[in-house]
Scaffold this active site. Structure first.
Site, mmCIF file in Angstrom:
data_model
loop_
_atom_site.group_PDB
_atom_site.id
_atom_site.type_symbol
_atom_site.label_atom_id
_atom_site.label_comp_id
_atom_site.label_asym_id
_atom_site.label_seq_id
_atom_site.Cartn_x
_atom_site.Cartn_y
_atom_site.Cartn_z
ATOM 1 N N HIS A 6 13.659 -10.254 11.913
ATOM 2 C CA HIS A 6 14.003 -9.657 13.203
ATOM 3 C C HIS A 6 14.533 -10.712 14.162
ATOM 4 C CE1 HIS A 6 12.608 -7.966 17.215
ATOM 5 N NE2 HIS A 6 13.445 -7.049 16.777
ATOM 6 N N ARG A 7 15.767 -10.595 14.561
ATOM 7 C CA ARG A 7 16.488 -11.610 15.361
ATOM 8 C C ARG A 7 16.509 -12.935 14.596
ATOM 9 N NH1 ARG A 7 13.586 -10.456 21.295
ATOM 10 N NH2 ARG A 7 13.344 -8.223 20.966
ATOM 11 N N GLU A 33 18.228 -8.935 10.885
ATOM 12 C CA GLU A 33 18.579 -8.075 12.022
ATOM 13 C C GLU A 33 19.027 -8.968 13.165
ATOM 14 O OE1 GLU A 33 17.582 -5.775 15.821
ATOM 15 O OE2 GLU A 33 16.909 -7.756 15.190
ATOM 16 N N ASP A 35 21.189 -8.831 17.336
ATOM 17 C CA ASP A 35 21.601 -7.999 18.474
ATOM 18 C C ASP A 35 22.950 -8.460 18.997
ATOM 19 O OD1 ASP A 35 18.895 -6.642 18.868
ATOM 20 O OD2 ASP A 35 18.358 -8.760 19.027
ATOM 21 N N HIS A 48 20.022 -10.955 22.507
ATOM 22 C CA HIS A 48 19.273 -9.709 22.686
ATOM 23 C C HIS A 48 19.446 -9.090 24.059
ATOM 24 C CE1 HIS A 48 15.713 -7.254 23.675
ATOM 25 N NE2 HIS A 48 15.766 -6.885 22.407
ATOM 26 N N GLU A 110 22.579 -4.664 15.520
ATOM 27 C CA GLU A 110 22.211 -3.709 16.577
ATOM 28 C C GLU A 110 23.190 -3.827 17.734
ATOM 29 O OE1 GLU A 110 18.249 -3.800 18.378
ATOM 30 O OE2 GLU A 110 18.979 -2.407 19.906
ATOM 31 N N LYS A 112 23.936 -3.465 21.307
ATOM 32 C CA LYS A 112 23.138 -3.379 22.537
ATOM 33 C C LYS A 112 24.001 -2.759 23.641
ATOM 34 C CE LYS A 112 19.011 -5.118 21.727
ATOM 35 N NZ LYS A 112 17.867 -4.204 21.778
ATOM 36 N N ASP A 230 9.238 -10.874 12.904
ATOM 37 C CA ASP A 230 9.612 -12.180 13.458
ATOM 38 C C ASP A 230 9.112 -13.302 12.546
ATOM 39 O OD1 ASP A 230 10.481 -10.742 15.692
ATOM 40 O OD2 ASP A 230 8.602 -11.034 16.780
HETATM 41 O O1 G3P Z 1 16.175 -3.070 15.506
HETATM 42 C C1 G3P Z 1 14.865 -2.934 15.836
HETATM 43 C C2 G3P Z 1 14.487 -3.681 17.054
HETATM 44 O O2 G3P Z 1 15.177 -4.881 17.047
HETATM 45 C C3 G3P Z 1 14.772 -2.945 18.327
HETATM 46 O O3 G3P Z 1 14.168 -3.538 19.423
HETATM 47 O O4 G3P Z 1 14.240 -4.823 21.512
HETATM 48 O O5 G3P Z 1 13.814 -5.998 19.378
HETATM 49 O O6 G3P Z 1 16.070 -5.127 19.871
HETATM 50 P P1 G3P Z 1 14.592 -4.923 20.050
HETATM 51 CA CA CA Z 2 17.197 -5.568 17.876
#
Ligand code: G3P
Ligand code: CA
Length: 238
Positions: A6-7, A33, A35, A48, A110, A112, A230
């Site tokens: 994640h990120r 993943e 953003d 993000h 993602e 945004k 993470d």
């Molecule tokens: O893609 C799932 C998650 O990343 C969405 O929330 O705020 O971490 O971008 P956020």
């Molecule tokens: Ca995200």
């Protein structure tokens, strides 16, 4: 169950930076993943927040900087001084790097665009992705904005799309049917809700953000396609 970073490997490296993506890949994750926001001059950049304050040494909105200006800010030192010098990557930079990686993974992009509605973001994203058509990696585009996912679908019905959902959100089935989503990405609260139960019977589910191994064990009992974390190192150690 697949593991997505994640990120990037954001638990131990500054989120959404090249080093976070590289370290996640080296660890052997199944997906990454990230953003995407857009600069004043239309560059898709990997960050993000709408503002750069939290994750760089600058202040202001991404949309108010040209990419040349944005590149001057440090995107690593806020996390730890040893990462000083990391920059906000462009999406092209990440895709170029991934092009050189032989083991295929999922790249979850993602958009945004639910807080600031970036003009032409979907078109720009698709144009960019077309230049990487021959690579072995799978791309999934996700967003909290149903409007944006519908637009992506109109522009290219073949692009893989995931709707982002959280909490006690309702009417998810209608939404995912309207743009033929391949997946829903949700949090734990949505997954265990009534709506979540219904949705998981119809479509693949990925759950964010799973950092605790006990939650990972719980999810293994359910029919979940992937978890976003993470700390991919914690889940791999099991
Ligand atoms: O893609 C799932 C998650 O990343 C969405 O929330 O705020 O971490 O971008 P956020
Ligand atoms: Ca995200």
């Amino acid at each position: 169950m697949y593991i997505y970073a994640h990120r990037g490997f954001s638990g131990e490296y500054p989120e959404n930076t090249m080093i976070a993506f590289q370290r996640a890949y080296e660890l052997g994750v199944d997906g990454i993943e990230l953003d995407v926001q857009m600069t004043k001059d239309g560059e898709l950049v990997v960050i993000h927040d709408e503002r750069i304050d939290r994750t760089t040494d600058g202040i202001g909105y991404v949309k108010d900087f040209s990419y040349r200006q944005l590149r001057l800010f440090d995107a690593g030192g806020w996390f730890h001084t040893r990462f000083t010098g990391e920059r906000i990557p462009t999406l092209v930079e990440v895709c170029d790097w991934l092009s050189d990686q032989k083991r295929s993974i999922v790249l979850n992009i993602e958009l945004k665009n639910s807080i600031i509605r970036y003009h032409n973001m979907e078109e720009k994203l698709l144009t960019l992705l077309y230049s990487y058509r021959s690579w072995p990696h799978q791309v999934v585009c996700s967003s909290f904005s149903v409007q944006s996912l519908c637009l992506l679908h109109q522009l290219d019905p073949n692009v893989d799309k995931a709707m982002l959902v959280e909490g006690s959100q309702r009417h998810v089935l209608n939404a995912i049917r309207s743009f033929h989503a391949q997946e829903v990405h949700c949090d734990w609260n949505f997954l265990i809700s009534q709506e979540g139960e219904k949705v998981s019977q119809e479509i693949d589910i990925c759950v964010y953000t799973v950092n605790e191994p006990f939650l990972f064990t719980e999810l293994m009992k359910r029919d979940v396609k992937a978890v976003m974390t993470d700390f991919p190192n914690r889940l791999f150690r099991r």
